[in-house]
Design a protein around this motif. Structure first.
Motif, PDB file in Angstrom:
ATOM      1  N   SER A 193       0.834  -1.204   0.000  1.00 47.62           N
ATOM      2  CA  SER A 193       0.000   0.000   0.000  1.00 47.62           C
ATOM      3  C   SER A 193       0.867   1.252   0.000  1.00 47.62           C
ATOM      4  CB  SER A 193      -0.930  -0.003   1.219  1.00 47.62           C
ATOM      5  OG  SER A 193      -1.784  -1.128   1.206  1.00 47.62           O
ATOM      6  N   ALA A 194       1.932   1.235   0.795  1.00 49.24           N
ATOM      7  CA  ALA A 194       2.829   2.389   0.845  1.00 49.24           C
ATOM      8  C   ALA A 194       3.559   2.571  -0.484  1.00 49.24           C
ATOM      9  CB  ALA A 194       3.831   2.218   1.984  1.00 49.24           C
ATOM     10  N   LEU A 195       3.961   1.471  -1.104  1.00 52.45           N
ATOM     11  CA  LEU A 195       4.636   1.556  -2.396  1.00 52.45           C
ATOM     12  C   LEU A 195       3.736   2.178  -3.453  1.00 52.45           C
ATOM     13  CD1 LEU A 195       6.735  -1.673  -3.127  1.00 52.45           C
ATOM     14  CD2 LEU A 195       7.495   0.705  -3.206  1.00 52.45           C
ATOM     15  N   VAL A 196       2.494   1.717  -3.521  1.00 49.71           N
ATOM     16  CA  VAL A 196       1.565   2.245  -4.523  1.00 49.71           C
ATOM     17  C   VAL A 196       1.272   3.714  -4.254  1.00 49.71           C
ATOM     18  CG1 VAL A 196      -0.756   2.018  -5.507  1.00 49.71           C
ATOM     19  CG2 VAL A 196       0.554  -0.028  -4.954  1.00 49.71           C
ATOM     20  N   ALA A 197       1.341   4.131  -2.984  1.00 51.58           N
ATOM     21  CA  ALA A 197       1.082   5.524  -2.642  1.00 51.58           C
ATOM     22  C   ALA A 197       2.179   6.449  -3.155  1.00 51.58           C
ATOM     23  CB  ALA A 197       0.933   5.671  -1.131  1.00 51.58           C
ATOM     24  N   ARG A 198       3.399   5.926  -3.272  1.00 45.87           N
ATOM     25  CA  ARG A 198       4.493   6.809  -3.686  1.00 45.87           C
ATOM     26  C   ARG A 198       5.077   6.474  -5.061  1.00 45.87           C
ATOM     27  NH1 ARG A 198       7.452   3.549   0.215  1.00 45.87           N
ATOM     28  NH2 ARG A 198       9.230   2.515  -0.783  1.00 45.87           N
ATOM     29  N   ALA A 199       4.763   5.298  -5.591  1.00 50.16           N
ATOM     30  CA  ALA A 199       5.300   4.902  -6.900  1.00 50.16           C
ATOM     31  C   ALA A 199       4.152   4.616  -7.854  1.00 50.16           C
ATOM     32  CB  ALA A 199       6.186   3.663  -6.758  1.00 50.16           C
ATOM     33  N   ARG A 200       4.321   4.961  -9.119  1.00 49.44           N
ATOM     34  CA  ARG A 200       3.226   4.839 -10.073  1.00 49.44           C
ATOM     35  C   ARG A 200       3.169   3.468 -10.728  1.00 49.44           C
ATOM     36  NH1 ARG A 200       3.094   8.900 -14.323  1.00 49.44           N
ATOM     37  NH2 ARG A 200       0.939   8.225 -14.463  1.00 49.44           N
ATOM     38  N   LEU A 201       4.266   2.717 -10.681  1.00 47.87           N
ATOM     39  CA  LEU A 201       4.274   1.353 -11.217  1.00 47.87           C
ATOM     40  C   LEU A 201       4.903   0.429 -10.189  1.00 47.87           C
ATOM     41  CD1 LEU A 201       3.948  -0.833 -13.389  1.00 47.87           C
ATOM     42  CD2 LEU A 201       6.123  -0.082 -14.383  1.00 47.87           C
ATOM     43  N   VAL A 202       4.108  -0.501  -9.692  1.00 48.45           N
ATOM     44  CA  VAL A 202       4.585  -1.456  -8.690  1.00 48.45           C
ATOM     45  C   VAL A 202       4.269  -2.855  -9.191  1.00 48.45           C
ATOM     46  CG1 VAL A 202       4.386  -2.255  -6.307  1.00 48.45           C
ATOM     47  CG2 VAL A 202       4.167   0.186  -6.822  1.00 48.45           C
ATOM     48  N   THR A 203       5.254  -3.740  -9.125  1.00 49.15           N
ATOM     49  CA  THR A 203       5.053  -5.122  -9.545  1.00 49.15           C
ATOM     50  C   THR A 203       5.325  -6.052  -8.376  1.00 49.15           C
ATOM     51  OG1 THR A 203       5.754  -4.596 -11.798  1.00 49.15           O
ATOM     52  CG2 THR A 203       5.690  -6.919 -11.194  1.00 49.15           C
ATOM     53  N   VAL A 204       4.332  -6.880  -8.074  1.00 51.03           N
ATOM     54  CA  VAL A 204       4.500  -7.925  -7.064  1.00 51.03           C
ATOM     55  C   VAL A 204       5.028  -9.151  -7.788  1.00 51.03           C
ATOM     56  CG1 VAL A 204       3.380  -9.327  -5.308  1.00 51.03           C
ATOM     57  CG2 VAL A 204       2.575  -7.001  -5.745  1.00 51.03           C
ATOM     58  N   THR A 205       6.211  -9.599  -7.423  1.00 45.85           N
ATOM     59  CA  THR A 205       6.830 -10.744  -8.083  1.00 45.85           C
ATOM     60  C   THR A 205       6.926 -11.917  -7.122  1.00 45.85           C
ATOM     61  OG1 THR A 205       9.072 -10.025  -7.489  1.00 45.85           O
ATOM     62  CG2 THR A 205       8.187  -9.247  -9.596  1.00 45.85           C
ATOM     63  N   GLY A 206       7.044 -13.105  -7.693  1.00 48.46           N
ATOM     64  CA  GLY A 206       7.182 -14.304  -6.879  1.00 48.46           C
ATOM     65  C   GLY A 206       6.772 -15.519  -7.673  1.00 48.46           C
ATOM     66  N   PRO A 207       7.064 -16.710  -7.158  1.00 50.18           N
ATOM     67  CA  PRO A 207       6.729 -17.940  -7.881  1.00 50.18           C
ATOM     68  C   PRO A 207       5.236 -18.202  -7.886  1.00 50.18           C
ATOM     69  CG  PRO A 207       7.545 -18.458  -5.694  1.00 50.18           C
ATOM     70  CD  PRO A 207       7.726 -16.983  -5.869  1.00 50.18           C
ATOM     71  N   GLY A 208       4.821 -19.117  -8.729  1.00 45.99           N
ATOM     72  CA  GLY A 208       3.422 -19.506  -8.769  1.00 45.99           C
ATOM     73  C   GLY A 208       2.968 -20.049  -7.430  1.00 45.99           C
ATOM     74  N   GLY A 209       1.741 -19.698  -7.057  1.00 47.48           N
ATOM     75  CA  GLY A 209       1.173 -20.231  -5.824  1.00 47.48           C
ATOM     76  C   GLY A 209       1.542 -19.495  -4.572  1.00 47.48           C
ATOM     77  N   VAL A 210       2.307 -18.393  -4.688  1.00 44.94           N
ATOM     78  CA  VAL A 210       2.771 -17.711  -3.487  1.00 44.94           C
ATOM     79  C   VAL A 210       1.768 -16.669  -2.993  1.00 44.94           C
ATOM     80  CG1 VAL A 210       4.019 -15.737  -4.477  1.00 44.94           C
ATOM     81  CG2 VAL A 210       4.942 -16.925  -2.447  1.00 44.94           C
ATOM     82  N   GLY A 211       0.764 -16.332  -3.808  1.00 43.52           N
ATOM     83  CA  GLY A 211      -0.282 -15.419  -3.361  1.00 43.52           C
ATOM     84  C   GLY A 211      -0.170 -14.006  -3.899  1.00 43.52           C
ATOM     85  N   LYS A 212       0.477 -13.835  -5.054  1.00 40.21           N
ATOM     86  CA  LYS A 212       0.659 -12.492  -5.620  1.00 40.21           C
ATOM     87  C   LYS A 212      -0.677 -11.825  -5.935  1.00 40.21           C
ATOM     88  CE  LYS A 212       3.073 -14.055  -9.097  1.00 40.21           C
ATOM     89  NZ  LYS A 212       3.063 -15.486  -8.758  1.00 40.21           N
ATOM     90  N   SER A 213      -1.548 -12.555  -6.623  1.00 34.39           N
ATOM     91  CA  SER A 213      -2.827 -11.976  -7.035  1.00 34.39           C
ATOM     92  C   SER A 213      -3.667 -11.592  -5.823  1.00 34.39           C
ATOM     93  CB  SER A 213      -3.602 -12.962  -7.909  1.00 34.39           C
ATOM     94  OG  SER A 213      -2.883 -13.283  -9.076  1.00 34.39           O
ATOM     95  N   ARG A 214      -3.678 -12.465  -4.834  1.00 36.77           N
ATOM     96  CA  ARG A 214      -4.510 -12.221  -3.650  1.00 36.77           C
ATOM     97  C   ARG A 214      -4.041 -10.964  -2.913  1.00 36.77           C
ATOM     98  NH1 ARG A 214      -7.846 -15.608  -0.549  1.00 36.77           N
ATOM     99  NH2 ARG A 214      -9.295 -14.156   0.441  1.00 36.77           N
ATOM    100  N   LEU A 215      -2.741 -10.805  -2.787  1.00 42.53           N
ATOM    101  CA  LEU A 215      -2.211  -9.634  -2.096  1.00 42.53           C
ATOM    102  C   LEU A 215      -2.507  -8.364  -2.896  1.00 42.53           C
ATOM    103  CD1 LEU A 215      -0.513  -8.522   0.283  1.00 42.53           C
ATOM    104  CD2 LEU A 215       1.485  -8.742  -1.215  1.00 42.53           C
ATOM    105  N   ALA A 216      -2.314  -8.418  -4.203  1.00 43.21           N
ATOM    106  CA  ALA A 216      -2.544  -7.237  -5.037  1.00 43.21           C
ATOM    107  C   ALA A 216      -4.005  -6.805  -4.983  1.00 43.21           C
ATOM    108  CB  ALA A 216      -2.117  -7.522  -6.474  1.00 43.21           C
TER     109      ALA A 216
END
Length: 726
Positions: A32-55
């Motif tokens: 949330s803090a990253l998106v507040a100060r940066a215009r492009l944020v990418t959540v990276t990680g392996p499959g099944g780690v929960g990237k979509s859910r967190l985003a």
């Protein structure tokens, strides 16, 4: 002539969570803090780690801070980079009817917006996603992009949040259970009511979470086994599977081996029929319903009568996710699990047969949709086809890539005319039709239909340089092959080109000829009703009010007889046009507003903007004339025309009322008021503009310079269809 659009601006749509969100508080705060100060944020990680859910959780938390909302674009079903722009337009509920590239449309439409765009699942389109994000962020200073991907986009200004698995070891001195154990316990309670962490099972759960490296998907799959096993049995058997299944994968990353092993173990513990269904279901892109699964997957080892129970079993095992909608139940498979199933489908040599069955089902969906588009079920048909859209794309891609299937690609792309036109996907329709026509040049019935549909879409986009040759080829082929139906449609659409080309007399001749062919063939559908509308309009443009009004009345009766709504919205516009010519301003306003209301239910941009410009002119007439409001509506219409194409198609006939309204407003308002009213209207989004026109204007418009007028409560899409009599 008709085309439909999604909303020009929306508060956003994020999917509801179907399971509880456990843990990740620190990561959620950081994101949330990253998106507040940066215009492009990418959540990276392996499959099944929960990237979509967190985003998605972060987007939901932040949405209130974006006046234009948070929007999700699910990219996993999109395989062609050329369709990325179309997918994002759809996610943003935007539509452009012109022939411009989708990226150009997005750049223009988003330039003044303050929105959060979630691009979920970018790894297979990473270069295209990087280019799109870069272009949008440069053009739209109020936009922010939150992406998820197994690798970074490597775009300018990108900030990364690498997402690790959940912690599975207790913090020193904390005494609290680690998040991996809390997630396992939460999911275990869903399959074994009353399950909770307690002294007698805590050690076993801790062992499981450690063996599974805290990977959320692996934990959820393991929790599903508690129906038949205790925690201790589960841990012991999982340990056996690790020793068995990690052999030969020593070079793979440890967490990749963990997830593959967890998925492989779940696969092993499925029955033979469940494994077979898992593999076959991997051909679906996005969601599907039980009927589709039964048709595509039954046979050769799977009895159709068993499919419902097998699907339910895969839901229980967390292989499938159940999606509950209004009156419908759909299912989907996580990408990681779908990839695993697709591997086994290919290994068994059954992938082409299943892809063909999948294509055949969705060809049936399109065919039935075309039939049901005429009548009272149009709105339901549009929604059903919208839900099927990712699978329709997959079916088209298969038909274009598989040798010998080109004719069926033409059939499918042509049959979907009602979706391309009726729900605002003109550009994507052109994409598929152009590809199919290039692959299948022989003069078949399927090619003839694809040609007139291409001509129709191109006409609506204002691309007459493409429309005219396509329609002429269709007409010529129809005459050579004796295809009277294709001839009728080609002549009809040539009439549309003549109408917007300021030749109403020639247009009327072509519409009359087309209607004669339709009548001879016994053809009656929405296209035929639109020909009736267009003929009546051509006569009104020529000053033949008597025959124009008679044609409108026949059209109104036919629409009411068959419960047709789509063409009726245009009928109402013609009724308003005719009543104004007759001097009945009260009925003209009533019909124009009802036309706008009905077209708004279909998100029909062309119908809305025609009605809005007519209402603007009507606002300059009568004892209650309001020149300020007329100019506001002209400003709103101007914004909408940018998405339709050339304003009024460049036609003097269509443009006449607009010019007259403009002249009256200029003569009656001082220069500053004239300009300010137009600016106010041009800042209204689609919903706000429609609401204002339906309400007859806002008594206290916001002062100039205070920003975009935000929409209030949405217009009611469930309002029953009630034709307005003359």
């Amino acid at each position: 002539m008709n085309s439909t659009s999604a909303a020009s601006r929306s508060p956003g749509r994020l999917p509801a969570e179907v399971t509880s969100f456990v843990g990740r508080a620190a990561e959620l705060d950081r994101l949330s803090a990253l998106v507040a100060r940066a215009r492009l944020v990418t959540v990276t990680g392996p499959g099944g780690v929960g990237k979509s859910r967190l985003a998605l959780r972060a987007a939901a938390r932040l949405a209130a801070g974006f006046p234009d909302g948070a929007h999700l674009a699910e990219l996993a079903p999109v395989q062609d980079p050329l369709l990325l722009g179309h997918a994002v337009l759809e996610a943003l509920q935007l539509t452009d009817h012109t022939a411009r590239p989708p990226l150009d449309v997005l750049v223009e439409q988003l330039a003044d917006r303050e929105a959060l765009l979630v691009l979920d699942g970018c790894e297979h389109l990473v270069d295209a996603c990087a280019e799109l994000a870069d272009a949008l962020l440069r053009a739209a200073p109020g936009l922010r992009v939150l992406a998820t991907s197994r690798q970074s986009l490597r775009a300018a200004g990108e900030h990364l949040l690498p997402l690790a698995p959940l912690p599975y070891l207790a913090a020193d001195g904390d005494g609290a259970d680690p998040e991996a154990m809390l997630l396992f316990a939460d999911r275990a309670a869903a399959v074994r009511p009353g399950f909770r962490l307690e002294p007698r099972n805590r050690a076993g759960v801790a062992l499981l979470c450690r063996r599974l490296d805290g990977i959320p998907l692996a934990l959820e799959l393991a929790a599903g086994r508690l129906r038949a096993l205790s925690v201790e049995q589960l841990a012991a058997r999982l340990d056996d599977r690790f020793r068995l299944l990690t052999g030969g994968e020593r070079t793979a990353p440890a967490r990749h081996r963990t997830l593959r092993t967890a998925i492989g173990w779940s696969h092993e513990l499925c029955t033979m029929q469940e494994r077979l269904l898992w593999a076959r279901l991997s051909v679906f892109a996005g969601g599907f319903d039980l009927d589709a699964a039964e048709y595509v997957c039954a046979g050769r080892g799977l009895d159709q009568d068993d499919l419902c129970e097998l699907v339910d079993s895969l839901v229980d095992k967390s292989v499938l996710e159940r999606l509950d909608g209004e009156g419908t139940v759909r299912f989907r498979m996580l990408d990681t699990l779908r990839e695993y199933g697709a591997h086994w489908l290919r290994a068994g040599g059954d992938d082409r047969r299943m892809l063909r069955r999948h294509r055949d089902w969705y060809l049936g969906v399109a065919t039935w949709g075309e039939v049901e588009w005429f009548g009272p079920r149009q709105a339901e048909t549009a929604e059903r086809t919208r839900l099927a859209h990712p699978n329709l794309r997959a079916a088209l891609e298969f038909s274009l890539a598989e040798p010998g299937e080109e004719q069926l690609a033409l059939v499918l792309a042509g049959t979907l005319w009602y979706f391309w036109v009726g729900t605002g996907h003109l550009g994507e329709g052109r994409h598929w039709l152009d590809r199919a026509l290039a692959l299948a040049p022989e003069p078949t019935d399927a090619r003839a239909k694809a040609l007139w549909v291409t001509g129709y879409l191109a006409t609506l986009q204002g691309d007459l340089d493409r429309a005219r040759p396509a329609l002429e080829e269709c007409r010529r082929q129809a005459l050579e092959t004796g295809d009277d139906r294709a001839l009728a449609y080609a002549v009809h659409r040539q009439g549309c080109a003549a109408l917007i080309g300021d030749d109403p007399a020639r247009a009327a001749e072509l519409f009359e000829e087309a209607l004669w062919h339709y009548d001879t063939l016994g053809e009656l559908n929405s296209n035929v009703l639109m020909a009736m509308f267009e003929l009546a309009l051509a006569r009104l443009f020529q000053g033949d009010e008597e025959r124009g009004r008679a044609g409108i009345e026949r059209l109104r009766e036919t629409c009411e007889e068959h419960g047709e709504q789509w063409a009726y919205g245009y009928c109402l516009y013609a009724m308003a046009f005719a009543r104004r010519q007759a001097g009945d301003l009260r009925l003209a306003r009533s019909f124009a507003r009802e036309s706008m209301r009905l077209n708004h239910l279909f998100r029909d941009l062309l119908g809305i903007v025609l009605a809005m410009d007519l209402l603007a002119l009507l606002a300059t007439e009568g004892p209650d004339a309001d020149l300020h409001e007329a100019r506001v509506l002209q400003g709103a219409a101007h914004r909408l025309w940018r998405a339709v194409g050339t304003p009024f198609f460049g036609s003097r006939s269509f443009n006449g009322p607009h010019l007259e309204c403009e002249r009256r407003a200029r003569d009656g308002l001082d220069g500053d008021a004239y300009a300010a009213a137009f600016r106010l209207g041009s800042r209204l989004d689609l919903d706000a503009a429609v609401r204002r026109a339906l309400d007859g204007g806002s008594p206290e418009p916001p002062p100039d310079g205070c920003g975009t007028d935000r929409p209030g409560p949405p217009l009611d899409p469930a309002r029953p269809y009630s034709p307005v009599g003359a």
